[in-house]
Structures are given as structure tokens and as C-alpha cells.
Design an enzyme around this catalytic site. Structure first.
Site, PDB file in Angstrom:
ATOM      1  N   GLU A 116      -1.882  -7.367   3.179  1.00 29.95           N
ATOM      2  CA  GLU A 116      -2.714  -6.268   3.647  1.00 29.95           C
ATOM      3  C   GLU A 116      -4.028  -6.822   4.184  1.00 29.95           C
ATOM      4  O   GLU A 116      -4.619  -7.689   3.531  1.00 29.95           O
ATOM      5  CB  GLU A 116      -3.022  -5.284   2.512  1.00 29.95           C
ATOM      6  CG  GLU A 116      -3.811  -4.087   3.018  1.00 29.95           C
ATOM      7  CD  GLU A 116      -4.170  -3.071   1.926  1.00 29.95           C
ATOM      8  OE1 GLU A 116      -3.891  -3.318   0.743  1.00 29.95           O
ATOM      9  OE2 GLU A 116      -4.721  -2.034   2.295  1.00 29.95           O
ATOM     10  N   GLY A 255      -9.940  -8.067  -5.264  1.00 37.21           N
ATOM     11  CA  GLY A 255      -9.681  -7.923  -6.694  1.00 37.21           C
ATOM     12  C   GLY A 255      -8.204  -8.031  -7.017  1.00 37.21           C
ATOM     13  O   GLY A 255      -7.795  -8.791  -7.898  1.00 37.21           O
ATOM     14  N   ALA A 256      -7.396  -7.250  -6.317  1.00 35.02           N
ATOM     15  CA  ALA A 256      -5.962  -7.234  -6.585  1.00 35.02           C
ATOM     16  C   ALA A 256      -5.239  -6.495  -5.470  1.00 35.02           C
ATOM     17  O   ALA A 256      -5.867  -5.797  -4.677  1.00 35.02           O
ATOM     18  CB  ALA A 256      -5.684  -6.550  -7.917  1.00 35.02           C
ATOM     19  N   GLU A 258      -1.512  -4.269  -4.336  1.00 34.27           N
ATOM     20  CA  GLU A 258      -0.449  -3.414  -4.850  1.00 34.27           C
ATOM     21  C   GLU A 258       0.938  -3.660  -4.271  1.00 34.27           C
ATOM     22  O   GLU A 258       1.765  -2.738  -4.271  1.00 34.27           O
ATOM     23  CB  GLU A 258      -0.831  -1.957  -4.601  1.00 34.27           C
ATOM     24  CG  GLU A 258      -0.784  -1.507  -3.114  1.00 34.27           C
ATOM     25  CD  GLU A 258      -2.108  -1.582  -2.372  1.00 34.27           C
ATOM     26  OE1 GLU A 258      -2.972  -2.389  -2.774  1.00 34.27           O
ATOM     27  OE2 GLU A 258      -2.286  -0.847  -1.385  1.00 34.27           O
ATOM     28  N   ASN A 259       1.250  -4.860  -3.801  1.00 37.28           N
ATOM     29  CA  ASN A 259       2.580  -5.138  -3.244  1.00 37.28           C
ATOM     30  C   ASN A 259       3.678  -4.483  -4.085  1.00 37.28           C
ATOM     31  O   ASN A 259       3.661  -4.553  -5.305  1.00 37.28           O
ATOM     32  CB  ASN A 259       2.838  -6.650  -3.209  1.00 37.28           C
ATOM     33  CG  ASN A 259       1.644  -7.412  -2.724  1.00 37.28           C
ATOM     34  OD1 ASN A 259       1.215  -7.219  -1.602  1.00 37.28           O
ATOM     35  ND2 ASN A 259       1.073  -8.238  -3.575  1.00 37.28           N
ATOM     36  N   HIS A 291      -5.399   0.984 -11.064  1.00 33.75           N
ATOM     37  CA  HIS A 291      -5.532   1.258  -9.624  1.00 33.75           C
ATOM     38  C   HIS A 291      -4.317   0.742  -8.855  1.00 33.75           C
ATOM     39  O   HIS A 291      -3.690   1.482  -8.102  1.00 33.75           O
ATOM     40  CB  HIS A 291      -6.825   0.611  -9.115  1.00 33.75           C
ATOM     41  CG  HIS A 291      -7.058   0.760  -7.649  1.00 33.75           C
ATOM     42  ND1 HIS A 291      -7.872   1.738  -7.117  1.00 33.75           N
ATOM     43  CD2 HIS A 291      -6.571   0.074  -6.592  1.00 33.75           C
ATOM     44  CE1 HIS A 291      -7.872   1.636  -5.803  1.00 33.75           C
ATOM     45  NE2 HIS A 291      -7.096   0.622  -5.450  1.00 33.75           N
ATOM     46  N   GLU A 292      -3.989  -0.507  -9.064  1.00 37.64           N
ATOM     47  CA  GLU A 292      -2.864  -1.082  -8.295  1.00 37.64           C
ATOM     48  C   GLU A 292      -1.554  -0.417  -8.699  1.00 37.64           C
ATOM     49  O   GLU A 292      -0.693  -0.156  -7.864  1.00 37.64           O
ATOM     50  CB  GLU A 292      -2.788  -2.600  -8.484  1.00 37.64           C
ATOM     51  CG  GLU A 292      -4.075  -3.364  -8.170  1.00 37.64           C
ATOM     52  CD  GLU A 292      -4.724  -3.022  -6.837  1.00 37.64           C
ATOM     53  OE1 GLU A 292      -4.030  -2.536  -5.923  1.00 37.64           O
ATOM     54  OE2 GLU A 292      -5.949  -3.223  -6.710  1.00 37.64           O
ATOM     55  N   HIS A 295      -1.147   2.911  -6.996  1.00 39.22           N
ATOM     56  CA  HIS A 295      -0.775   2.803  -5.577  1.00 39.22           C
ATOM     57  C   HIS A 295       0.740   2.922  -5.380  1.00 39.22           C
ATOM     58  O   HIS A 295       1.191   3.203  -4.274  1.00 39.22           O
ATOM     59  CB  HIS A 295      -1.220   1.453  -5.008  1.00 39.22           C
ATOM     60  CG  HIS A 295      -2.586   1.453  -4.383  1.00 39.22           C
ATOM     61  ND1 HIS A 295      -3.028   2.429  -3.511  1.00 39.22           N
ATOM     62  CD2 HIS A 295      -3.606   0.555  -4.478  1.00 39.22           C
ATOM     63  CE1 HIS A 295      -4.257   2.135  -3.099  1.00 39.22           C
ATOM     64  NE2 HIS A 295      -4.639   1.010  -3.678  1.00 39.22           N
ATOM     65  N   GLU A 314      -6.749   4.568  -0.392  1.00 34.32           N
ATOM     66  CA  GLU A 314      -7.768   3.940  -1.246  1.00 34.32           C
ATOM     67  C   GLU A 314      -8.692   4.963  -1.906  1.00 34.32           C
ATOM     68  O   GLU A 314      -8.951   4.887  -3.108  1.00 34.32           O
ATOM     69  CB  GLU A 314      -8.564   2.891  -0.468  1.00 34.32           C
ATOM     70  CG  GLU A 314      -7.732   1.672  -0.022  1.00 34.32           C
ATOM     71  CD  GLU A 314      -7.070   0.928  -1.179  1.00 34.32           C
ATOM     72  OE1 GLU A 314      -7.398   1.172  -2.360  1.00 34.32           O
ATOM     73  OE2 GLU A 314      -6.182   0.083  -0.891  1.00 34.32           O
TER      74      GLU A 314
HETATM   75  N1  BES Z   1      -5.184  -2.615  -1.342  1.00 38.39           N
HETATM   76  C1  BES Z   1      -6.295  -3.182  -1.992  1.00 38.39           C
HETATM   77  C2  BES Z   1      -6.358  -4.670  -1.923  1.00 38.39           C
HETATM   78  C3  BES Z   1      -6.719  -5.303  -0.627  1.00 38.39           C
HETATM   79  C4  BES Z   1      -7.466  -4.697   0.322  1.00 38.39           C
HETATM   80  C5  BES Z   1      -6.342  -6.562  -0.400  1.00 38.39           C
HETATM   81  C6  BES Z   1      -7.770  -5.345   1.497  1.00 38.39           C
HETATM   82  C7  BES Z   1      -6.645  -7.195   0.776  1.00 38.39           C
HETATM   83  C8  BES Z   1      -7.372  -6.592   1.734  1.00 38.39           C
HETATM   84  C9  BES Z   1      -6.297  -2.863  -3.488  1.00 38.39           C
HETATM   85  O1  BES Z   1      -5.575  -1.756  -3.846  1.00 38.39           O
HETATM   86  C10 BES Z   1      -7.703  -2.597  -3.867  1.00 38.39           C
HETATM   87  O2  BES Z   1      -8.227  -1.593  -3.449  1.00 38.39           O
HETATM   88  N2  BES Z   1      -8.328  -3.489  -4.626  1.00 38.39           N
HETATM   89  C11 BES Z   1      -9.710  -3.423  -4.985  1.00 38.39           C
HETATM   90  C12 BES Z   1      -9.889  -3.130  -6.438  1.00 38.39           C
HETATM   91  C13 BES Z   1      -9.731  -1.695  -6.771  1.00 38.39           C
HETATM   92  C14 BES Z   1      -9.804  -1.461  -8.256  1.00 38.39           C
HETATM   93  C15 BES Z   1     -10.732  -0.798  -6.082  1.00 38.39           C
HETATM   94  C16 BES Z   1     -10.273  -4.775  -4.694  1.00 38.39           C
HETATM   95  O3  BES Z   1      -9.500  -5.697  -4.488  1.00 38.39           O
HETATM   96  O4  BES Z   1     -11.489  -4.895  -4.646  1.00 38.39           O
HETATM   97 ZN    ZN Z   2      -6.529   0.069  -3.603  1.00 36.99          ZN
END
Ligand code: BES
Ligand code: ZN
Length: 863
Positions: A116, A255-256, A258-259, A291-292, A295, A314
Site C-alpha cells: 500500500e 506502524g502496521a 492490514e494485508n 486497527h489492522e 480493516h 482509514e
Molecule cells: N493501511 C495503513 C498502513 C499503511 C499506510 C502502510 C500507508 C503504508 C502506507 C494502516 O492501516 C494504518 O493506518 N496504520 C497506521 C496505524 C494505525 C493504528 C492508525 C500507521 O501505520 O501509522
Molecule cells: Zn489503517
């Protein structure tokens, strides 16, 4: 090149199915994609590819000669395809030298992916857009030195591939876009558990971590199970595969992720126990796991049609994880924390050169739009909709959203339409929240009449001008409110046009100017002008409230409001006013301190709440209150207020310290202990300093880090010896060392530019690891205002130099870290000029598209 939301065109092909073969070798990886394509119309169809070395291109099994390959800048542009075609590509990519951490890359000896939003195109040729969804079958082959070969969905087969190699074959039965693809190849430890869904299906839960870290997975596993139960109970949503995998990696831009069925996490949001992580860290782990996981429905089963719709998944998923956290812990404290974050990150963004609506109209680099606005303000918009529909109405809307759009890629309009249709209600007034940038200002004035015992509230909303230049029409603003009597008791009032008096009201202010009148109940015998309005309870809308409350009224709210959020928020206003007064040499905290004494003595309040109400707003919030703002002076004033409060509350501080052991037992107690310890240290209380010095060595990380933080801005030898002891104790624990880097960088005493250079030479520092960069440079910018905003501009220069360097390796991280440099508007001309100069240095370095977009916007706004 700028992309416009209005340019959207549906894809001209459907991918009926996709087969991938990923063949990993030490110095390269060969990727084969085989796609069954069916044309929808005869427009060209792009198989995106980036930095790939194409080896072969086949149509229906026939090799196409190299000079006939339809290669363009962005990939293979297919034209004139028959109704159904099998397209095959073979290409080479280089995970071993990928420092951007997008696509397939190596982290700590394991291969992993981040797709992503547009990373898949760096792995193999594919229509890399979220509205192309298909079922993936994936074969992974690698050396047996990597026992784990993981991908999405179900494992179909494993076997020998000769030459000391092996393979695994995975099939994901759920159609998904390429951005949800993942694969992981490594030699990992696995924590295994299981979950029985409420319909009785068994789901295997696997958390993979680098060898030796198994004992740090318990909290993540518990959090996952809690999340799975909560989504069943609250939204009726069950997990839909027999296997759910999480992999923790040490190099990760975010942070993480959601694959589908294979979430990939920054290891800092998985590996945690009470000795290595603070209570706040553990809470974070829980909410990010949630969160993940959430998703899986809001993002994966129903995904985004295009990246302009990012807030669809999001904003909604942040709202869901906030609700989860509120249910798991204290709702009032959680709300205070969420609003704090909104004010510290999103409000500043909304008045900056990178301001945009939650659904942007244009972008140069989509990676730059994973913002506080899309996430946090997006969640606030969902919260308003949910509040407007009520819990049951919102649930009806969500149910319809899933039944209507399961398996589809949709828009924010589709989401709002589902909420509206399920409740037979018109929500079109809310659409402005999707299309307009800027934080609305809501002014509230009172017109009190003792003649008819009424209070008229006069509401005036203004939408500010922003760099995004979006429309500025009035927005629907839900305002929850009530009134308190002078002694703090809730007052019953009747709203004009209603029959019943109540203590809590909800209005929807829709026009630029509105007046709403309240009448006191017959049973009330006090004076109307002694009533204190408690406005915007629970922060019912993401606006800047401009009210006419007196200090005494705010103290009344802070001590008595039945809405815990507004008690906290009244304290925030009073604390901010106090800091500003200190910055003008007129500080005084006597009344505030008396109020705190009452709160601290109240056995009905949670320690966690007491700790949170003692938190002084940070610089990002304070500087919005004065123009021009001087962050260095504000920092000093903040310390002065801390010292004064610490002095005024010395009995409370001493009592708490005397009772350390009891406080140390619970998360709330530890939070309160740390707050009071920090006040004590700020006040120069010798016992507090001594105790902090000892507490650094505590086995509990919340206490250890809390003590170090309390010492951070103190000149005491305990700060130096504490940091040293912490370093020596944790030097072999890379994640814990991030805390050490942070605290070193944030100290206004020790965190000099020379010290930062030393930190970046430390053996635990890794210039290719975003966590480490953030722990030093990010912490410096956000947490060391005295040096980052130093009057001579040295902090800006220093950051600019490092960003230019980081940008060459990791553009995404560089662009994100440049944001503080673009927030110039708040400061005086001298600082502005220095920030501008730093930005010009970056622009002259020919930055990446990511960093270039941010810097160009900032320079354009200042021109
Ligand atoms: N889908 C995002 C991760 C992401 C976004 C990865 C853009 C690469 C590029 C994931 O669901 C997400 O929103 N992660 C947040 C943490 C969340 C608890 C708000 C993050 O990674 O900061
Ligand atoms: Zn997210």
C-alpha cells in the site's frame, strides 16, 4: 505530475484471476505474473511496473519479442486486447538493495513486502490500482535457509524445489486489490494460538517474530483476540479465513499494514511486555493490532475505489479502533487522548501549506496523504455521523454498507449513502466535511436574561481560508452541551421549542449564524447568570471553540462537569492560558492548583483521569493561541508552570511519592505517579529528583521511562546518570534503545546538535531503519523545541541537511519528517526566513517526488 480526483476512469479490464511466482535468490528475485484479463471496453490497460527489469512478456502463451514490448514510463500499456487474454510477465527486482521499504525488501535478514498504496508495481507487472480486485494464487520459492514462506489466504501445498530450495503455494479465496498482497520469507519464531468465532469456526492465530522474541508476543496475541471478539459483538463482523498471521519486522515506514490474512507490523507495535514497554506502549500495541484487524472488513472486504477515497477505510477504521479502546479502557480518558492528538497533529496541518480536505482533490504523491487529516479528522467525521444517527442507526447503516458493497471498491459517497438509506435520512449536509479543508471556528456568545430566566446561545461559525482553497460553506456542527450551577450541580434547562428540561442537549448548528435559547426549569431557584455552559461535550465536532467563559467558570467545569472530557478540556484551556501568562512574566497558578488539590483528593476519579488532567498542552497546541508564537519562550514558560504547579502541589507530590509502592501497582497509579514526579522534579524538589534517579532502575518500563522523562529538562546529575544506566541496561535491546535515543534527543539540556550527531554514530543506530531515524530526528523536532526552533536557525539547517540525505534512501520517511519545517505561518519573520532557507536548501538538492511535493507546497505558500 498532479493527479485529480475528477479524472477517475473505471478500469478497462477485469482480472479474472492472478497467479504469481516469486523466486527469491541472494542477489535478485524473479517474479512471474500470470493474469487472466477480460476487456470491459477498448481503452488501454496499464500493467504498472517500477524499477523492474522485464525478462519476458507473453500473450496467450506466445512470447512477444523485446522490441514489441509496450513499455512506457509507468509500465506495460496494453492495447487492442481480445475479449479474454492470458498475459504473462517475467521480471527481476532487487529486495536486497531496496532501502525505500516499498515493494519487496529485506529487513533484519527476512524478506517482506509493503504494497500500500503503490508498492506492488515494484514487485511485478500488475494493474496496481485498488479498484482492480482479483483472487491471487501465489507460489514462493527460496532457499531452505528460510523456513517460512508466507502469503495471504490458505496454504495449499509445500514441497521441495531442488538445490536445497523449497516452495509454498498459497491461495486467497477473497478477491483483493494488489495493495493488500503480502509475502514474507524468513527464519522466524512463531507464537501460535487460536480463536473460535461466535459461529463456531476455529481460526489459527500465528504471530511471527525474529528469533528469540517469542516471550514478547503475549500482549499482542491477547490484543488480537480481544479485537476479534469486539468486532463480533459491536458490529457483528466475524473473521473470514481459517488462518490469521501477523509478522513483526524491524524496518517499516509506518506502524502496521492490514494485508489480507497476513498483517505486517513494525516490530515496535508487537513486541512488548511490562519490562520493555510502557503502559502507553502496551495500549498502543493493542489499538494498532485492533486497527489492522478491523480493516479486514473496513478496507479489505469493502475497499477504496481510488486513493482519493483513502479516508473511507482509514477514517472509519480509526473511528472503530477508538471505540474499541474506549470500551477496553476509560472512555473519557480515551477521548481526551484522541482529541489531544487531533489538536497536536491535525489542527496544525489544517492551517499549513499541506492542508487538504479529508477526501483530497489532487495529489502528486499519494504516500503524502496518509495524514492526520485523512485519519484523525476523517474519524471525527464518522463520529459525527454516528452520533447523529445514534448507535443503532449507525449500526443499521454499517450493516447495509457491508451487505451492499461486500467485495467491491467504493467511494466515500457510497458509504454515506448506505448510512442515509438504512435510516431513511438525508445526510447530504455532511458532504461539506469531505470536501472542505480548514478547521471551522465556532464562536459562542451568551445573552442571559433574568426577566424570562433564559440563556440564548449565539453561534457563529467561520471556515478559514486554507492553502487547499476549497469552498468555505457553513458545515453541520453537532454541539452537545449542558449547564452547571455555581456549585457544580447539573442544571435542568428546556430548549426553546421542546417540552422537557434536561441536563444534556444535542444541537445541530447548520448555518453561519444561529441562536438557540434555553429556559431554566421551574424547580431552579438560583440566578440564571450563575449558570456555566458546558459546550461541545465529548468534543462533539472537530472545531475550534471560541467561548466567553470566565476563569471561574472553567474552574467550575474542571471540578464538576459530568462530562469527563469537558473537565479535561477546561483544564487544557486553563493550562494553556497559564503557560501564555508565564511567557509574559505574569504567571500564576494558585486557583488552578487548588482545583487540582480537589481533583487529586477525589476518590471517585480514576488515577488515569487524574494523570491525564495534569497534562500540560504541548507546543503544537500552545502556539496556535498566539501570533507570532515563540516556541522557545513557550517551552520555557511551560517549564515555569510545571515548576510552579509542582511547588503549589508539593504536599500532593510528597504524599504520592511516599506511597510509591501502591501507585506502582496499576497503570493508572503509575501514570499519576509519573506526572507528580515530573512536577516535583520541575519544582526542584530534592526528594523527587532523588527518587526519579532511583526509579529509572525500576523493572517496570513505565516507571523507568517516566522517571527519565521527569528528569529530561533538569540540570541534575540524575539526568546524566539515569540516561547512562538506561543505556547500559538496554544496549542489546534494539527496540528499547529507541527510547534511549528519544530521551537523549528530547532533552533541552543534553540534546544538542553535537549530541544528535553522536547518537547517529551509535552502534544501535541504523540509518536505514525509520524507527531509529524517528527516535533521534523525529523526537528532536517534536520534543526539543528549545533546540529545534533555536533562534539562530541551527536546528532547521541541521534537519534540512539530514533530510536531504535520508531522502536518497527513503523518500517516504523524508517527506513525512519534513512537515514540521513547513509550519512557518505561526512564527515571526526571522524564524520564517530561516525555515524558508532550510526548505530552499532541500529544494536545491533535487528531492524525490515525495519530499518535493511537501517542500514545493511550503515554498509556494510563502511566496
Ligand atoms: N493501511 C495503513 C498502513 C499503511 C499506510 C502502510 C500507508 C503504508 C502506507 C494502516 O492501516 C494504518 O493506518 N496504520 C497506521 C496505524 C494505525 C493504528 C492508525 C500507521 O501505520 O501509522
Ligand atoms: Zn489503517
Amino acid at each position: 505530475m498532479v493527479k485529480l480526483r475528477s479524472d477517475y476512469k473505471a478500469p478497462s479490464c477485469v482480472v479474472e484471476e492472478a497467479y504469481l511466482n516469486i523466486d527469491i535468490h541472494q542477489d535478485h528475485t524473479v517474479v512471474t505474473t500470470r493474469l487472466v484479463l477480460c476487456t470491459v471496453d477498448d481503452a488501454p490497460f496499464m500493467l504498472n511496473g517500477r524499477d523492474l527489469d522485464l525478462q519476458a512478456f507473453r500473450l496467450d502463451g506466445f512470447d512477444i519479442e523485446k522490441d514489441k514490448w509496450p513499455l512506457t514510463d509507468g509500465g506495460l500499456l496494453l492495447e487492442g486486447l481480445p475479449a479474454k487474454t492470458i498475459v504473462e510477465t517475467v521480471s527481476i527486482c532487487h529486495p536486497e538493495s531496496n532501502t525505500a521499504l516499498e515493494g519487496l525488501y529485506l529487513s533484519g535478514g527476512m524478506y517482506c513486502t509493503q504494497c500500500e498504496p503503490e508498492g506492488f508495481r515494484r514487485i511485478g507487472y500488475f494493474p496496481d490500482r485498488p479498484d482492480v480486485m482479483t483472487c491471487f494464487t501465489v507460489r514462493i520459492e527460496a532457499s531452505r535457509a528460510f523456513p517460512q514462506l508466507l502469503s495471504n489466504g490458505n496454504l495449499l501445498e509445500t514441497g521441495d524445489a531442488g538445490d536445497d530450495r523449497h516452495y509454498a503455494l498459497w491461495h486467497d479465496p477473497h478477491p483483493k486489490p494488489s495493495y493488500l498482497f503480502a509475502c514474507v520469507v524468513g527464519d522466524l519464531d512463531c507464537a501460535a494460538d487460536s480463536f473460535t468465532t461466535r459461529s463456531g469456526r476455529n481460526v489459527d492465530l500465528h504471530i511471527y517474530v525474529e528469533k528469540g522474541n517469542l516471550d514478547l508476543t503475549g500482549h499482542a496475541m491477547e490484543s488480537l483476540k480481544k479485537s476479534m471478539s469486539w468486532d463480533e459483538e459491536r458490529f457483528g463482523l466475524e473473521y473470514d479465513l481459517d488462518l490469521f498471521q501477523i509478522v513483526a519486522v524491524s524496518h517499516f515506514n509506518m506502524g502496521a499494514m492490514e494485508n489480507k490474512g497476513l498483517n505486517i507490523f513494525n516490530s515496535k507495535y508487537v513486541l512488548a511486555d511490562k519490562s520493555t514497554a510502557t503502559d502507553a506502549d502496551l495500549h498502543n500495541v493493542e489499538s494498532i493490532i485492533a486497527h489492522e484487524y478491523f480493516h479486514n472488513w473496513t478496507g479489505n472486504r469493502v475497499t477504496c475505489r481510488d486513493w482519493f477515497q483513502l479516508t473511507l477505510k482509514e477514517g472509519l477504521t480509526v473511528f472503530r479502533d477508538q471505540c474499541f479502546s474506549a470500551d477496553m479502557h476509560d472512555a473519557g480518558v480515551q477521548r481526551a487522548q484522541d482529541v489531544s492528538m487531533l489538536r497536536a497533529a491535525q489542527f496544525p496541518e489544517d492551517r499549513s501549506p499541506t492542508a487538504h480536505p479529508i477526501r483530497p482533490e489532487s495529489y502528486r504523491e499519494i504516500n503524502n496523504f496518509y495524514t492526520a487529516t485523512v485519519y484523525e479528522k476523517g474519524a471525527e467525521v464518522i463520529r459525527m455521523l454516528s452520533g447523529y444517527l445514534g448507535t443503532d442507526g449507525f449500526r443499521r447503516g454499517m450493516d447495509l454498507y457491508f451487505s451492499r458493497h461486500d467485495g467491491q471498491a467504493v467511494t466515500c459517497d457510497d458509504f454515506v449513502a448506505a448510512l442515509a438509506d438504512a435510516n431513511e435520512i438525508d445526510l447530504s449536509a455532511f458532504s461539506g466535511w469531505y470536501s472542505q479543508a480548514g478547521t471551522p471556528r465556532l464562536q459562542v456568545r451568551r445573552d442571559v436574561s433574568s426577566v424570562d430566566a433564559s440563556i440564548a446561545l449565539i453561534f457563529t461559525q467561520t471556515i478559514p481560508e486554507t492553502a487547499a482553497n476549497t469552498p468555505r460553506e457553513p458545515l453541520p456542527i453537532p454541539v452537545r452541551l449542558g449547564f452547571l450551577q455555581a456549585d457544580g450541580a447539573p442544571a435542568m434547562l428546556r430548549r426553546d421549542g421542546e417540552n422537557e428540561a434536561r441536563t444534556d442537549h444535542v444541537l445541530l448548528i447548520e448555518k453561519a449564524h444561529e441562536v438557540v435559547t434555553f429556559y431554566v426549569d421551574g424547580s431552579f431557584d438560583g440566578a440564571v447568570d450563575e449558570l456555566t455552559p458546558s459546550l461541545l461535550r465529548g468534543f462533539s465536532a472537530p472545531v475550534i471553540l471560541d467561548d466567553d467563559l470566565t476563569m471561574v467558570e472553567r474552574l467550575n467545569l474542571m471540578t464538576h462537569d459530568e462530562d469527563l472530557f469537558n473537565r479535561w478540556d477546561a483544564a487544557q484551556s486553563l493550562l494553556a492560558d497559564a503557560v501564555i501568562a508565564y511567557s509574559r512574566g505574569q504567571g500564576d497558578c494558585d486557583q488552578l492548583a487548588r482545583c487540582y488539590q480537589q481533583i487529586l483528593a477525589d476518590d471517585n476519579l480514576l488515577d488515569q483521569f487524574k494523570a491525564s488532567i495534569l497534562g500540560i498542552p504541548g507546543i503544537a497546541v500552545l502556539e496556535s493561541r498566539i501570533k507570532p508564537a515563540d516556541p522557545v519562550a513557550l517551552h520555557d514558560a511551560r517549564l515555569a508552570l510545571q515548576a510552579a504547579l509542582g511547588q503549589a502541589l508539593c504536599d500532593e507530590v510528597d504524599a504520592c511519592l511516599a506511597n510509591q509502592a501502591t501507585h506502582a501497582e496499576t497503570a493508572g497509579g503509575r501514570a499519576l505517579l509519573n506526572q507528580l514526579l515530573a512536577l516535583g522534579v520541575a519544582a526542584g524538589n530534592a526528594a523527587a529528583v532523588k527518587m526519579a534517579g532511583a526509579q529509572v532502575l525500576d523493572a517496570n518500563m513505565s516507571l523507568s521511562q517516566g522517571a527519565l522523562r521527569a528528569l529530561m529538562d533538569s540540570e541534575s546529575p540524575e539526568r546524566v546518570s539515569g540516561l547512562k544506566a538506561f543505556h547500559d541496561r538496554w544496549q542489546d535491546a534494539p527496540l528499547v534503545m529507541e527510547k534511549w535515543f528519544q530521551m537523549e534527543a528530547m532533552s533541552s539540556v543534553g540534546g544538542t546538535l553535537e549530541r544528535l550527531e553522536e547518537l547517529m554514530q551509535h552502534k544501535a543506530f541504523d540509518p536505514n531503519n525509520p524507527n531509529k531515524i524517528r527516535a533521534v530526528l523525529g523526537a528532536f523536532m517534536a520534543g526539543n523545541p528549545a533546540r529545534f526552533y533555536a533562534a539562530d536557525g541551527s536546528g532547521f539547517d541541521f534537519i534540512a541537511r539530514h533530510l536531504i540525505d535520508i531522502d536518497k534512501r527513503n523518500p517516504q520517511v523524508a517527506a513525512r519528517m519534513a512537515l514540521p519545517l513547513t509550519r512557518m505561518a505561526a512564527y515571526d519573520d526571522g524564524r520564517k526566513a530561516q525555515m524558508l532557507y532550510a526548505l530552499q536548501q532541500i529544494q536545491a538538492s533535487k528531492p524525490s517526488n515525495d519530499l518535493g511535493e511537501v517542500v514545493d507546497k511550503a515554498l509556494a505558500a510563502s511566496a
